[in-house]
Design a protein around this motif. Structure first.
Motif, short mmCIF file in Angstrom:
data_model
loop_
_atom_site.label_atom_id
_atom_site.label_comp_id
_atom_site.label_asym_id
_atom_site.label_seq_id
_atom_site.Cartn_x
_atom_site.Cartn_y
_atom_site.Cartn_z
N ASP A 45 0.86 -1.19 0.00
CA ASP A 45 0.00 0.00 0.00
C ASP A 45 0.89 1.24 0.00
OD1 ASP A 45 -2.30 -1.51 0.14
OD2 ASP A 45 -2.42 -1.42 2.33
N ASN A 82 -3.20 -0.68 -2.46
CA ASN A 82 -3.90 0.59 -2.63
C ASN A 82 -2.91 1.73 -2.80
OD1 ASN A 82 -6.49 -0.50 -2.46
ND2 ASN A 82 -6.49 -0.40 -0.22
N THR A 134 -7.17 -2.03 -7.20
CA THR A 134 -6.71 -1.08 -6.19
C THR A 134 -7.68 0.09 -6.07
OG1 THR A 134 -4.86 0.35 -5.56
CG2 THR A 134 -5.34 0.18 -7.89
N ASP A 135 -7.64 0.74 -4.95
CA ASP A 135 -8.33 2.01 -4.80
C ASP A 135 -7.33 3.12 -5.09
OD1 ASP A 135 -10.75 0.91 -4.10
OD2 ASP A 135 -10.27 0.85 -1.97
N CYS A 136 -7.59 3.88 -6.14
CA CYS A 136 -6.66 4.91 -6.58
C CYS A 136 -7.47 6.04 -7.18
CB CYS A 136 -5.68 4.34 -7.60
SG CYS A 136 -4.55 5.54 -8.30
#
Length: 199
Positions: A45, A82, A134-136
């Motif tokens: 991360d 992430n 992923t959270d991006c």
């Protein structure tokens, strides 16, 4: 390879199958007949700040003033950690109604190079699948290059095995070169045979 590591830093991470980062003067490096067959897998991360970006590439993470010829990536590229990036902001041009979106942090990921500036990329092929979950907030994903400026592309191919699969919370540009508004770039005889799936 980063596996299961929580990374919090204002620094800039570079990951490449052969080279992580190059920073030099014009014409200072030539990469020719290079091949990566290994997996590039990033599970860490990243919390980016202070103008930092995350660069990931099958051959090179990021750099400028380079000449690439006949460099191939055959390894899978996986980004499942992430990446906390900043939202782009609108900056008006003084005295006009024009302007541009800018952002202080972003993810750049490419089959060959994450980001290339003032470079030439010729006869390079990506044959490795790219998988991102992923959270991006903001990212550029490309079969050849994630993003580029003032760069010449000639006879490059994202092959049939170079599928791009993106999942998660994402605002992004995706293609053979992810940055659709690349500045000063020239593209000749480049092709994509891989599938692009965004969910």
């Amino acid at each position: 390879v980063e596996e299961g590591i929580s990374h919090t830093s204002s620094g800039t991470p570079y990951y490449g199958g052969i080279i992580g980062r190059h920073a030099g003067t014009k014409g200072s490096v030539t990469l020719e007949n290079c091949t990566n067959n290994g997996v590039v897998e990033i599970l860490a991360d990243f919390k980016l700040s202070g103008g930092a970006h995350c660069y990931i590439g099958g051959i090179l993470g990021g750099g400028g003033e380079m000449y690439f010829k006949n460099c191939d990536n055959n390894g899978a590229i996986t980004q499942h950690g992430n990446v906390n990036t900043n939202k782009p902001t609108w900056k008006p041009k003084s005295g006009t109604t024009k302007g541009a979106f800018t952002h202080t942090t972003a993810l750049y990921l490419g089959g060959i190079i994450g980001r290339a500036d003032s470079s030439t990329i010729q006869e390079c092929d990506n044959n490795g699948p790219i998988s991102i979950d992923t959270d991006c907030i903001y990212g550029y994903i490309g079969g050849i290059v994630g993003a580029a400026s003032c760069t010449t592309f000639k006879n490059n191919t994202n092959g049939a095995n170079g599928d791009i699969t993106v999942a998660g919370s994402f605002n992004l540009n995706v293609g053979i070169c992810g940055m659709g508004a690349s500045v000063g770039c020239a593209t000749t005889d480049c092709s994509n045979a891989g599938d692009i799936t965004v969910s």
